[in-house]
Design a protein around this motif. Structure first.
Motif, PDB file in Angstrom:
ATOM      1  N   TYR A 211      37.088  30.108  22.191  1.00 37.93           N
ATOM      2  CA  TYR A 211      36.273  29.180  21.399  1.00 37.93           C
ATOM      3  C   TYR A 211      35.469  29.947  20.341  1.00 37.93           C
ATOM      4  CZ  TYR A 211      37.204  25.356  24.690  1.00 37.93           C
ATOM      5  OH  TYR A 211      37.811  24.384  25.453  1.00 37.93           O
ATOM      6  N   ILE A 212      35.114  31.195  20.659  1.00 36.65           N
ATOM      7  CA  ILE A 212      34.363  32.006  19.693  1.00 36.65           C
ATOM      8  C   ILE A 212      35.241  32.342  18.496  1.00 36.65           C
ATOM      9  CG2 ILE A 212      33.132  34.187  19.352  1.00 36.65           C
ATOM     10  CD1 ILE A 212      32.482  34.117  22.391  1.00 36.65           C
ATOM     11  N   GLY A 213      36.519  32.671  18.766  1.00 32.96           N
ATOM     12  CA  GLY A 213      37.448  32.922  17.664  1.00 32.96           C
ATOM     13  C   GLY A 213      37.614  31.709  16.779  1.00 32.96           C
TER      14      GLY A 213
ATOM     15  N   GLY B 249      35.471  29.397  16.471  1.00 32.95           N
ATOM     16  CA  GLY B 249      34.185  29.236  15.785  1.00 32.95           C
ATOM     17  C   GLY B 249      34.091  30.093  14.542  1.00 32.95           C
ATOM     18  N   GLN B 250      34.612  31.330  14.612  1.00 31.20           N
ATOM     19  CA  GLN B 250      34.586  32.167  13.409  1.00 31.20           C
ATOM     20  C   GLN B 250      35.481  31.590  12.322  1.00 31.20           C
ATOM     21  OE1 GLN B 250      34.971  36.434  13.868  1.00 31.20           O
ATOM     22  NE2 GLN B 250      35.456  36.706  11.691  1.00 31.20           N
ATOM     23  N   LEU B 251      36.620  31.022  12.714  1.00 32.56           N
ATOM     24  CA  LEU B 251      37.470  30.351  11.720  1.00 32.56           C
ATOM     25  C   LEU B 251      36.704  29.203  11.059  1.00 32.56           C
ATOM     26  CD1 LEU B 251      40.908  30.222  13.594  1.00 32.56           C
ATOM     27  CD2 LEU B 251      40.388  31.532  11.521  1.00 32.56           C
ATOM     28  N   ASP B 252      35.920  28.472  11.852  1.00 33.68           N
ATOM     29  CA  ASP B 252      35.088  27.398  11.283  1.00 33.68           C
ATOM     30  C   ASP B 252      34.080  27.966  10.288  1.00 33.68           C
ATOM     31  OD1 ASP B 252      36.284  25.346  12.763  1.00 33.68           O
ATOM     32  OD2 ASP B 252      34.957  25.682  14.470  1.00 33.68           O
ATOM     33  N   LEU B 253      33.441  29.077  10.646  1.00 28.35           N
ATOM     34  CA  LEU B 253      32.489  29.712   9.724  1.00 28.35           C
ATOM     35  C   LEU B 253      33.177  30.123   8.432  1.00 28.35           C
ATOM     36  CD1 LEU B 253      30.469  32.016  12.156  1.00 28.35           C
ATOM     37  CD2 LEU B 253      29.651  29.923  11.067  1.00 28.35           C
ATOM     38  N   ASP B 254      34.376  30.675   8.565  1.00 28.95           N
ATOM     39  CA  ASP B 254      35.133  31.084   7.373  1.00 28.95           C
ATOM     40  C   ASP B 254      35.426  29.895   6.470  1.00 28.95           C
ATOM     41  OD1 ASP B 254      35.079  33.632   8.333  1.00 28.95           O
ATOM     42  OD2 ASP B 254      37.192  33.731   8.903  1.00 28.95           O
ATOM     43  N   ASN B 255      35.559  28.716   7.096  1.00 30.05           N
ATOM     44  CA  ASN B 255      35.838  27.493   6.333  1.00 30.05           C
ATOM     45  C   ASN B 255      34.567  26.718   5.988  1.00 30.05           C
ATOM     46  OD1 ASN B 255      38.695  27.767   6.270  1.00 30.05           O
ATOM     47  ND2 ASN B 255      38.793  27.115   8.408  1.00 30.05           N
ATOM     48  N   LYS B 256      33.404  27.392   6.137  1.00 28.48           N
ATOM     49  CA  LYS B 256      32.103  26.820   5.790  1.00 28.48           C
ATOM     50  C   LYS B 256      31.762  25.571   6.594  1.00 28.48           C
ATOM     51  CE  LYS B 256      32.109  28.683   1.076  1.00 28.48           C
ATOM     52  NZ  LYS B 256      31.954  28.412  -0.364  1.00 28.48           N
ATOM     53  N   ASN B 257      32.205  25.552   7.845  1.00 28.77           N
ATOM     54  CA  ASN B 257      31.896  24.420   8.718  1.00 28.77           C
ATOM     55  C   ASN B 257      31.016  24.931   9.865  1.00 28.77           C
ATOM     56  OD1 ASN B 257      31.816  22.165  10.331  1.00 28.77           O
ATOM     57  ND2 ASN B 257      33.980  21.667  10.087  1.00 28.77           N
TER      58      ASN B 257
ATOM     59  N   ASN C  79      31.835  25.033  18.884  1.00 29.96           N
ATOM     60  CA  ASN C  79      32.754  25.934  19.591  1.00 29.96           C
ATOM     61  C   ASN C  79      31.986  27.026  20.338  1.00 29.96           C
ATOM     62  OD1 ASN C  79      35.608  25.277  19.388  1.00 29.96           O
ATOM     63  ND2 ASN C  79      35.361  25.457  17.172  1.00 29.96           N
ATOM     64  N   PHE C  80      30.917  27.539  19.735  1.00 30.24           N
ATOM     65  CA  PHE C  80      30.127  28.570  20.411  1.00 30.24           C
ATOM     66  C   PHE C  80      29.454  27.984  21.662  1.00 30.24           C
ATOM     67  CE2 PHE C  80      29.456  30.734  16.025  1.00 30.24           C
ATOM     68  CZ  PHE C  80      30.706  31.322  16.118  1.00 30.24           C
ATOM     69  N   ALA C  81      29.039  26.720  21.583  1.00 35.55           N
ATOM     70  CA  ALA C  81      28.434  26.053  22.737  1.00 35.55           C
ATOM     71  C   ALA C  81      29.442  25.925  23.882  1.00 35.55           C
ATOM     72  CB  ALA C  81      27.911  24.675  22.334  1.00 35.55           C
TER      73      ALA C  81
ATOM     74  N   GLU D 177      29.850  37.036  25.799  1.00 35.02           N
ATOM     75  CA  GLU D 177      29.916  35.867  24.921  1.00 35.02           C
ATOM     76  C   GLU D 177      28.887  35.962  23.791  1.00 35.02           C
ATOM     77  OE1 GLU D 177      31.899  34.728  28.693  1.00 35.02           O
ATOM     78  OE2 GLU D 177      30.036  35.791  28.176  1.00 35.02           O
ATOM     79  N   PHE D 178      27.674  36.368  24.140  1.00 34.01           N
ATOM     80  CA  PHE D 178      26.627  36.473  23.110  1.00 34.01           C
ATOM     81  C   PHE D 178      26.936  37.591  22.108  1.00 34.01           C
ATOM     82  CE2 PHE D 178      24.224  34.707  26.827  1.00 34.01           C
ATOM     83  CZ  PHE D 178      24.038  33.440  26.286  1.00 34.01           C
ATOM     84  N   ILE D 179      27.539  38.669  22.600  1.00 31.75           N
ATOM     85  CA  ILE D 179      27.914  39.773  21.708  1.00 31.75           C
ATOM     86  C   ILE D 179      29.006  39.317  20.738  1.00 31.75           C
ATOM     87  CG2 ILE D 179      28.985  42.061  21.573  1.00 31.75           C
ATOM     88  CD1 ILE D 179      27.630  42.682  24.289  1.00 31.75           C
ATOM     89  N   TYR D 180      30.018  38.654  21.273  1.00 29.93           N
ATOM     90  CA  TYR D 180      31.130  38.211  20.418  1.00 29.93           C
ATOM     91  C   TYR D 180      30.690  37.141  19.420  1.00 29.93           C
ATOM     92  CZ  TYR D 180      34.764  40.803  22.961  1.00 29.93           C
ATOM     93  OH  TYR D 180      35.558  41.790  23.491  1.00 29.93           O
ATOM     94  N   ILE D 181      29.773  36.261  19.844  1.00 31.39           N
ATOM     95  CA  ILE D 181      29.261  35.250  18.903  1.00 31.39           C
ATOM     96  C   ILE D 181      28.486  35.935  17.784  1.00 31.39           C
ATOM     97  CG2 ILE D 181      27.601  33.356  18.635  1.00 31.39           C
ATOM     98  CD1 ILE D 181      28.476  32.432  21.487  1.00 31.39           C
TER      99      ILE D 181
END
Length: 555
Positions: A90-92, A94-102, A109-111, A124-128
């Motif tokens: 879900y963290i991965g 989530g990063q794709l979402d960040l890359d897409n400005k969402n 996803n991080f939740a 989990e906190f480190i990867y987020i």
């Protein structure tokens, strides 16, 4: 039966340990920037144990680091079907979402990733935190907040300290970054990246000699740690660029260290592409063309190769190959196009449309300018690369075309060529109009040129020739009051420099121009004033035909 159970449990434990070792080896390979090796290890883990969610997640991260988002998403999605550590995926996503400005989707996803974490879980906190830092749209504040949660649980977790150092560095908090990197290396003296980052901070502060000393300390600990040679290469490159007197030696040192870096990676297509990126940086286009052709022989599919071929072809004088190669790259919607792609495409078309004999293919030139505009929209500081192009056009007396190129930099105050581009822009517009064989002067263009000289006087108030050109521009526009005003200002400033300056032949010529222009401007409204200025010309040049004829006509 009991013996069989014990034996079976021992096999399971042994397999789990081997699996952990493989993941650890893959992470070591990633840290060493041996991405091909890491991918092979991770794929073998997934093949042997499809239920390993962490292996899918880490492999997805490798692809995401290489900007191959589609492959990253596949592995994150597969990882969600795993039974072990599937939540990391879900963290991965989530990063794709960040890359897409969402950001909202990313937080959701991080939740999900942290929903069932145990009280002492920190990964989990480190990867987020890393996801927030490494996104193409980074959010350093949220990265730091997540990593602080990990450090509350494990204050001496070296991975968390390194990651928060990266977040502080991204947020330009150098003091906290330094402290975090130092603490990370203290917590784990085998974590060479943390010690290397202390040198990166020095490089960022332009303390190049100190940065090199710091990197050499890392090499003393492990001469086979590849990334430190990449950092050395970039440091030597920046040192050479910032201090031109050292450029020759430092650029060679940069290339030598980058080759060492490559020798310690896996010579995969990806590492060759990183090599190509560096060759662009050091402007070694002959080598770039060789590398690009070797890459295309290996992989005719990867589109980035066309970028390298295009850049190299332009710099090596083959504009047709440059245009085709870059067009083949930018026309694919899924390719991540950057400002430099459009800049090179535009420059290739401009070079094709402006030959050395002075002829201009306006359609090709205009198409090139349109691409340059796209480049500037994506990366405003690409205008710094246009100064030499404009000067080449200016040297061929293609003044209208030169003005078009210089205008990009003349409007960007952040450009290192801001003042120079404004000077050349204003002069180019003036000559483009003064040299017209027919047709009226372009009043709109000349007004913009005058604005350029006004910007120059704000940036450099002692550039007195700005008034000379403002007088010339208004001469073309036939604005007598502004002709007089600007030429008189030029005369006042030049006279203030003293007799030595006025005695220079070049200055005398300009002073005569000013007297004659002011005289001509007064001719229809104040004949006495006109004669006064023409007589000033005749004092300096008794044979000046224009002044003597004008005096006769006015009497």
């Amino acid at each position: 039966m009991n013996k069989f159970k014990i034996f079976s449990l021992a096999l399971v434990a042994s397999a789990t340990v081997a699996q952990a070792q493989d993941i650890k080896e893959a992470k070591k390979a990633i840290d060493a920037e041996q991405f091909q090796k890491a991918k092979s290890l991770l794929k073998s883990i997934i093949k042997a144990k499809p239920s390993d969610g962490e292996a899918n997640f880490v492999l997805g991260n490798v692809y995401l680091n290489q900007a191959i988002a589609d492959s990253a998403k596949i592995y994150y999605t597969n990882g969600l079907q795993a039974s072990d550590k599937k939540n990391l995926n879900y963290i991965g996503l989530g990063q794709l979402d960040l890359d897409n400005k969402n950001a909202a989707a990313a937080q959701a996803n991080f939740a999900l990733a942290t929903k069932d974490v145990k009280r002492k879980d920190v990964d989990e906190f480190i990867y987020i935190g890393k996801a927030y830092t490494n996104s193409v749209n980074p959010d350093y504040n949220n990265a730091i907040a997540s990593l602080k949660k990990a450090l509350l649980i494990e204050p001496q977790n070296a991975t968390a300290l390194l990651a928060i150092g990266d977040a502080y560095y991204g947020a330009n908090n150098q003091n906290e970054a330094y402290k975090s990197y130092r603490d990370a290396f203290t917590a784990d003296p085998t974590l060479l990246r943390a010690k290397m980052q202390l040198g990166v901070l020095l490089k960022g502060a332009k303390s190049y000699d100190e940065a090199i000393k710091s990197f050499n300390e890392v090499i003393a600990l492990n001469p086979n740690y590849g990334p430190v040679y990449r950092e050395l290469a970039e440091t030597y490159y920046k040192w050479g660029r910032n201090k031109p007197s050292t450029a020759k030696v430092n650029l060679q040192n940069a290339i030598t260290n980058y080759e060492k870096y490559l020798s310690l990676t896996d010579y995969s297509l990806d590492s060759k592409m990183r090599h190509a990126d560096f060759l662009i940086l050091v402007k070694d286009y002959k080598s770039l063309e060789t590398v690009a052709n070797k890459m295309i022989a290996e992989d005719k599919v990867n589109p980035r190769i066309f970028r390298y071929l295009g850049y190299a072809a332009y710099e090596n004088g083959n504009v047709d190959v440059a245009i085709k190669s870059i067009e083949d790259f930018v026309k694919v919607p899924t390719n991540k196009v950057i400002g430099s792609d459009y800049m090179y495409l535009g420059l290739a078309k401009i070079k094709k449309g402006t030959n050395a004999e002075g002829a201009v293919d306006q359609a090709s030139f205009d198409s090139g300018v349109a691409d340059i505009k796209k480049a500037v929209e994506l990366e405003p500081l690409v205008v710094e690369e246009l100064n030499e192009v404009g000067k080449a056009l200016f040297g061929k007396k293609q003044f209208a075309q030169a003005a078009t190129i210089f205008e990009f930099g003349a409007l960007n105050k952040e450009s290192k060529n801001y003042l120079d581009d404004n000077v050349y822009y204003g002069i180019s517009v003036y000559y483009a109009n003064a040299n017209k064989s027919n047709g009226a002067a372009d009043a709109a263009q000349l007004a913009k040129a005058e604005e350029a000289f006004d910007r120059i006087l704000v940036a450099s108030p002692t550039y007195d020739e700005a008034y000379l050109y403002k007088g010339r521009i208004n001469n073309l526009l036939e604005k007598d009051d502004l002709i007089i005003k600007n030429y008189e200002e030029y005369l006042t400033r030049t006279t203030a420099k003293g007799a030595e300056e006025l005695a220079k032949p070049a200055t005398t010529k300009k002073v005569i121009e000013a007297y004659n222009s002011i005289g001509a401007s007064y001719a229809n409204t104040d004949k006495a004033k006109a004669v006064e200025y023409f007589n000033k010309t005749l004092v300096l040049d008794p044979t000046n035909a224009y002044a003597s004829q004008s005096v006769k006509a006015l009497k």
